[in-house]
Design a protein around this motif. Structure first.
Motif, PDB file in Angstrom:
ATOM      1  N   PHE A  61       0.809  -1.219   0.000  1.00  0.00           N
ATOM      2  CA  PHE A  61       0.000   0.000   0.000  1.00  0.00           C
ATOM      3  C   PHE A  61       0.840   1.265   0.000  1.00  0.00           C
ATOM      4  CE2 PHE A  61      -2.205  -3.473   2.175  1.00  0.00           C
ATOM      5  CZ  PHE A  61      -3.211  -3.680   1.242  1.00  0.00           C
ATOM      6  N   LYS A  62       2.126   1.083  -0.149  1.00  0.00           N
ATOM      7  CA  LYS A  62       3.055   2.209  -0.293  1.00  0.00           C
ATOM      8  C   LYS A  62       2.896   3.260   0.796  1.00  0.00           C
ATOM      9  CE  LYS A  62       3.697   1.401  -5.114  1.00  0.00           C
ATOM     10  NZ  LYS A  62       4.043   1.911  -6.404  1.00  0.00           N
ATOM     11  N   THR A  67       4.306   1.532   7.557  1.00  0.00           N
ATOM     12  CA  THR A  67       5.316   0.482   7.524  1.00  0.00           C
ATOM     13  C   THR A  67       6.339   0.653   8.649  1.00  0.00           C
ATOM     14  OG1 THR A  67       5.066   0.381   5.152  1.00  0.00           O
ATOM     15  CG2 THR A  67       7.055  -0.562   6.068  1.00  0.00           C
ATOM     16  N   ARG A  68       6.782   1.883   8.804  1.00  0.00           N
ATOM     17  CA  ARG A  68       7.756   2.151   9.870  1.00  0.00           C
ATOM     18  C   ARG A  68       7.152   1.914  11.249  1.00  0.00           C
ATOM     19  NH1 ARG A  68      12.286   3.997   7.813  1.00  0.00           N
ATOM     20  NH2 ARG A  68      12.095   4.766   5.681  1.00  0.00           N
ATOM     21  N   LEU A  69       5.891   2.255  11.359  1.00  0.00           N
ATOM     22  CA  LEU A  69       5.190   2.031  12.618  1.00  0.00           C
ATOM     23  C   LEU A  69       5.224   0.552  12.987  1.00  0.00           C
ATOM     24  CD1 LEU A  69       2.804   4.293  13.849  1.00  0.00           C
ATOM     25  CD2 LEU A  69       1.687   2.058  13.783  1.00  0.00           C
ATOM     26  N   VAL A  70       4.914  -0.289  11.998  1.00  0.00           N
ATOM     27  CA  VAL A  70       4.926  -1.734  12.235  1.00  0.00           C
ATOM     28  C   VAL A  70       6.319  -2.179  12.648  1.00  0.00           C
ATOM     29  CG1 VAL A  70       4.645  -4.020  11.172  1.00  0.00           C
ATOM     30  CG2 VAL A  70       3.076  -2.179  10.594  1.00  0.00           C
ATOM     31  N   SER A  91      11.058  -2.349  -3.314  1.00  0.00           N
ATOM     32  CA  SER A  91       9.894  -2.663  -4.153  1.00  0.00           C
ATOM     33  C   SER A  91       9.020  -1.442  -4.397  1.00  0.00           C
ATOM     34  CB  SER A  91       9.071  -3.791  -3.527  1.00  0.00           C
ATOM     35  OG  SER A  91       8.299  -3.276  -2.463  1.00  0.00           O
ATOM     36  N   ILE A  92       9.085  -0.452  -3.490  1.00  0.00           N
ATOM     37  CA  ILE A  92       8.284   0.754  -3.748  1.00  0.00           C
ATOM     38  C   ILE A  92       9.179   1.918  -4.196  1.00  0.00           C
ATOM     39  CG2 ILE A  92       6.402   0.094  -2.219  1.00  0.00           C
ATOM     40  CD1 ILE A  92       7.539   1.984  -0.122  1.00  0.00           C
ATOM     41  N   LYS A  96      16.874   5.231  -1.575  1.00  0.00           N
ATOM     42  CA  LYS A  96      17.704   5.859  -0.533  1.00  0.00           C
ATOM     43  C   LYS A  96      17.337   5.319   0.839  1.00  0.00           C
ATOM     44  CE  LYS A  96      19.228  10.108  -2.640  1.00  0.00           C
ATOM     45  NZ  LYS A  96      18.868  11.499  -2.921  1.00  0.00           N
ATOM     46  N   ASP A  97      16.035   5.185   1.082  1.00  0.00           N
ATOM     47  CA  ASP A  97      15.569   4.659   2.364  1.00  0.00           C
ATOM     48  C   ASP A  97      16.044   3.225   2.559  1.00  0.00           C
ATOM     49  OD1 ASP A  97      14.325   6.995   2.899  1.00  0.00           O
ATOM     50  OD2 ASP A  97      12.368   6.361   2.136  1.00  0.00           O
TER      51      ASP A  97
END
Length: 680
Positions: A61-62, A67-70, A91-92, A96-97
């Motif tokens: 879901f980009k 995502t970071r929360l999880v 994949s998204i 850099k991240d």
DNA sequence: CTAGGGTTAG
């Protein structure tokens, strides 16, 4: 999801053990978050196995925030979670991240696994971060992954993308158990650097190894061979995914077959941003700017955000149409940070502004591009030259040299064009000499074309003719056309006759040449010759060339043909024209048919002079824009001589600034004069 | 975590 309706029941816990099925098949982020909250409720939110699956799904879901929360919810992330994080970010397209995440993982003391490397390496390849790639390569060796086919395939791709094809080949050779995927990586790499022969040889090796090539490789190899017939056969049995079909669309677009490209595009089940961009670019580069913009709008209607590639396509379409407002609107869709704009997008913007006659804005973009490569400099120089800012063009050239960017042939095309438009014969000769004698750049036919143009316009018709005869290559229609322009300007019908005969030979399909030749014969009373040319035209099924002009008003491009009455405001346009006609005659204007000799639009009567497409567009501009607005018109042919005289006076009578871009240059009319100084 | 490669631009 019915199974989760009663989370307190033991079935819920059991259900989680067949979670793969569920956790991989969420339609919405809402569902996913719902399950997440259920996990927290029953205290399973610290199970790394479950969290890993949750994390993986969240990337669909980009939503990097979620995502970071999880991820940060875990007290003790393990290497699998880190891997999932890196893979997900790649994949998204958050390269850099992904690299930052990899760095954190290392800081936390985790050793990368065979699963980690392919993804970090891909991130490096996409960012062209070769230094980090090298570091990773040494880690691969140190940790003993140098026989891993997965890891090495990623390395091959990294080296190839960064332009180190020799290193890529070395890594590839050392892979003990090569498969289709690793072969594809090297084949694509070879094609990427233009080594098509080697790519085809590699493809043969792949077949010798009894590996079955996938459709994608087939498309690439066949494109490399440009074996169109073969491709058609191969296409039928091909498996199609978005990569393959997009490549096919691109291939057909590159061959100029836009119908076939569009057919494939329309048939595509899943289209992504790349498919759209490819198609838009295809239209733009095949001279179909209206279709390109139509598709661009279409894409926006589908809720897709344009990327750099789509933008470049749209911008070059706007440049061609001279549609400044549309171009500005398109670029506003994208949050262009002036300091991080990439050189390709920057060049497209400069080109668009330059071709729309808005050089101040082009210069702002130019200043904002940090990494100016040669193409950027060239675009700025030729933009300035094209708009008649000759001293500025020379100054930018000086800057370019100061920055140590070596000029190439295109730089000199820009400079020579500048000389031509300003009539600077000596400067032109100097630049030509610098290029040939000092920089040892071999002049191309384009450079000769500029020189012939320069000399012809200055009336040095013999010298221009001599230069053509002395060229190391056969002169083309553009070169002869330049000499013809000189003949027109200096009324040399004798030489024009000779040139036009050449042109009829060179471009038998170009109706304009026949028309001009027959006009010249008629003028010199060679009626038989004139008649012969006319009948030759008929035999060859020539159709009249129709002049066509565009004007953009409020973001809509209006099109006018000679004597066009199809526009909804046609009546207003014609009454404006007759009103102007009275004013013009009062100001001493006499319609002249003198130019008709050299006119490429096949209309000889004075009546038609009144309604050439450029005049219609100007009249429409006058009645539909505010008094302070600049009227910008684009014409598909050279502006007609009579219209040129008329528009000069119109600008004086109405006090309006009128800019007409024809195939050769800009004409900025203001206060009764034109920026070309009647020199075109 | 059972992967990796591959599509578009001035």
């Amino acid at each position: 999801m019915g199974i989760f309706t009663n989370p307190s029941s033991p079935s819920f816990t059991r259900a989680l053990h067949i979670k793969d099925r569920f956790l991989q098949s969420f339609d919405s982020l809402k569902q996913l978050k719902h399950v997440h909250s259920q996990l927290i409720r029953i205290g399973l939110d610290q199970e790394n196995y479950l969290l890993n699956l949750l994390l993986r799904s969240s990337f669909d879901f980009k939503d990097t925030h979620y995502t970071r929360l999880v991820f940060h919810q875990t007290h003790e992330p393990n290497v699998f979670l880190w891997n999932t994080m890196v893979r997900g970010l790649v994949s998204i397209d958050c390269f850099k991240d992904a690299i930052a995440s990899y760095a954190s993982m290392r800081r936390e003391g985790f050793s990368p696994t065979g699963f980690t490397f392919p993804f970090v390496l891909k991130a490096c390849a996409r960012l062209l971060d070769f230094r980090l790639g090298l570091k990773l390569h040494s880690q691969v060796v140190k940790l003993g992954f140098s026989c891993d086919v997965f890891v090495n395939t990623s390395l091959v791709s990294l080296y190839a993308k960064c332009g180190y094809i020799e290193d890529a080949l070395k890594v590839f050779d050392d892979i003990p158990n090569k498969n289709v995927v690793s072969c594809t990586a090297i084949i694509t790499g070879l094609i990427g650097v233009g080594k098509c022969r080697e790519a085809i040889d590699m493809f043969r090796k792949l077949l010798e190894m009894d590996l079955v090539p996938d459709s994608f490789t087939l498309v690439r190899v066949l494109s490399a061979c440009a074996v169109i017939g073969d491709l058609k056969n191969a296409e039928t049995g091909m498996s199609r995914n978005v990569f393959v079909t997009t490549s096919l669309v691109d291939f057909h677009a590159k061959c100029g077959n836009m119908e076939r490209a569009r057919l494939l595009f329309d048939e595509m089940g899943e289209k992504d941003i790349v498919s759209w961009s490819t198609m838009i670019q295809g239209y733009a580069s095949n001279g179909l700017p209206k279709q390109a913009l139509e598709l661009f709008h279409n894409m926006l209607d589908h809720g897709l955000k344009p990327d750099c590639y789509a933008m470049v396509g749209a911008l070059s379409a706007c440049a061609r149409l001279g549609a400044l407002e549309l171009g500005e609107w398109a670029s506003s869709l994208m949050n262009i940070d002036e300091f991080s704009i990439n050189p390709v997008l920057g060049t497209a913007l400069i080109d668009m502004y330059a071709k729309c006659g808005s050089m101040t804005k082009a210069y702002d973009v130019f200043k904002g591009i940090r990494a100016k490569d040669r193409v950027v400099w060239n675009a700025e120089i030729s933009g300035l030259a094209m708009n008649g800012h000759i001293p500025a063009a020379f100054a930018v050239f000086g800057q370019m040299q100061k920055y140590g960017i070596p000029p190439d042939g295109n730089t000199f095309v820009g400079l020579l064009c500048g000389c031509t438009h300003a009539g600077l014969v000596n400067e032109g000769r100097q630049y030509f000499n610098i290029m040939v004698r000092i920089l040892s750049l071999a002049p191309t036919i384009e450079h000769y074309g500029c020189m012939v143009d320069l000399l012809s316009r200055a009336g040095l018709l013999d010298e221009a003719h001599q230069l053509i005869k002395s060229m190391p290559m056969e002169a083309n229609a553009v070169v002869w056309g330049s000499l013809l322009g000189g003949c027109r300007l200096h009324r040399d019908t004798q030489l024009a006759e000779h040139v036009l005969k050449k042109l009829v030979e060179l471009e038998p399909w170009n109706a304009g040449n026949y028309v001009q030749l027959s006009n010249i014969y008629s003028a010199s009373h060679k009626w038989d010759d004139a008649e012969n040319v006319r009948s030759l035209m008929g035999e060859r099924g020539m159709t009249k060339l129709r002049g066509c002009s565009w004007i953009e008003v409020c973001g809509i491009v209006h099109e006018f043909l000679v004597g066009d009455t199809s526009h909804p405001l046609s009546e207003g346009i014609y009454s404006k024209l007759s009103e102007l006609d009275k004013d013009l005659r009062a100001a001493g204007y006499v319609p002249t048919t003198e130019y008709v000799l050299f006119d490429i639009e096949d209309e000889e009567k004075e009546h038609f002079l009144g309604c050439h497409s450029e005049k219609l567009a100007v009249a429409f501009g006058l009645i539909s824009t505010g008094p302070a607005e600049v009227i910008r018109v684009v014409k598909n042919l050279r502006v007609c001589g009579d219209c040129h005289e008329a528009i000069k006076l119109i600008s004086k009578i109405t006090g309006r600034e009128i800019i007409v871009r024809d195939t050769n240059r800009f004409h900025c009319f203001s206060g009764g004069t034109c920026s070309c100084k009647d020199y075109w």
